[in-house]
Scaffold this motif. Structure first.
Motif, PDB file in Angstrom:
ATOM      1  N   LEU A  15       0.831  -1.290  -0.102  1.00 52.51           N
ATOM      2  CA  LEU A  15       0.004  -0.036   0.137  1.00 52.51           C
ATOM      3  C   LEU A  15       0.811   1.435   0.067  1.00 52.51           C
ATOM      4  N   CYS A  16       2.032   1.045   0.661  1.00 51.47           N
ATOM      5  CA  CYS A  16       2.864   2.436   0.537  1.00 51.47           C
ATOM      6  C   CYS A  16       3.452   2.757  -0.895  1.00 51.47           C
ATOM      7  N   ALA A  19       0.645   4.130  -2.656  1.00 48.93           N
ATOM      8  CA  ALA A  19       0.519   5.629  -2.311  1.00 48.93           C
ATOM      9  C   ALA A  19       1.558   6.445  -2.856  1.00 48.93           C
ATOM     10  N   GLU A  22       0.808   7.423  -6.211  1.00 46.05           N
ATOM     11  CA  GLU A  22      -0.364   8.223  -6.337  1.00 46.05           C
ATOM     12  C   GLU A  22       0.294   9.771  -6.279  1.00 46.05           C
ATOM     13  N   ASP A  65      -4.733   9.769   5.811  1.00 48.39           N
ATOM     14  CA  ASP A  65      -4.527   8.151   5.760  1.00 48.39           C
ATOM     15  C   ASP A  65      -4.986   7.579   4.851  1.00 48.39           C
ATOM     16  N   TRP A  66      -4.478   6.507   4.400  1.00 48.45           N
ATOM     17  CA  TRP A  66      -4.593   5.741   3.250  1.00 48.45           C
ATOM     18  C   TRP A  66      -6.098   5.086   3.485  1.00 48.45           C
ATOM     19  N   PRO A  67      -6.512   4.955   2.637  1.00 48.22           N
ATOM     20  CA  PRO A  67      -6.527   5.212   1.086  1.00 48.22           C
ATOM     21  C   PRO A  67      -6.895   6.778   1.041  1.00 48.22           C
ATOM     22  N   PHE A  68      -6.153   7.533  -0.144  1.00 47.14           N
ATOM     23  CA  PHE A  68      -6.423   8.894  -0.738  1.00 47.14           C
ATOM     24  C   PHE A  68      -6.206   8.831  -2.044  1.00 47.14           C
ATOM     25  N   SER A  69      -7.237   9.642  -2.608  1.00 43.47           N
ATOM     26  CA  SER A  69      -7.014   9.767  -4.054  1.00 43.47           C
ATOM     27  C   SER A  69      -6.253  11.070  -4.318  1.00 43.47           C
TER      28      SER A  69
END
Length: 79
Positions: A15-16, A19, A22, A65-69
């Motif tokens: 996930l990092c 991110a 992104e 915090d994740w998740p972010f768009s």
């Protein structure tokens, strides 16, 4: 000028990596993002261990915090 940020994560965190990808378009347009490995500091590990990845503004201490768009990052940065 966008604020300087830190991205809290750790090696091997899928996930990092997502991110980071992104955030890459923002970095290409001047956003400074320091990658911070929570394994380097016990207090970071305790605070962020279950939340990573976390984007933190250095100037205000605000955290996303994740998740972010991309749209959420724009709003978070105030761009």
């Amino acid at each position: 000028m966008p604020p300087e940020c830190q991205l809290f994560g750790t090696l091997g965190c899928h996930l990092c990596e997502v991110a980071e990808a992104e955030l890459m378009p923002f970095v290409e347009h001047g956003l400074l993002v320091e990658l911070v490995d929570i394994a380097d500091d016990e207090s970071w590990f305790e605070k962020y261990g279950l939340r990573i990845p976390v984007l933190r503004r250095v100037d205000t201490g605000a955290e996303l915090d994740w998740p972010f768009s991309a749209d959420q990052v724009v709003a978070f940065l105030g761009c």
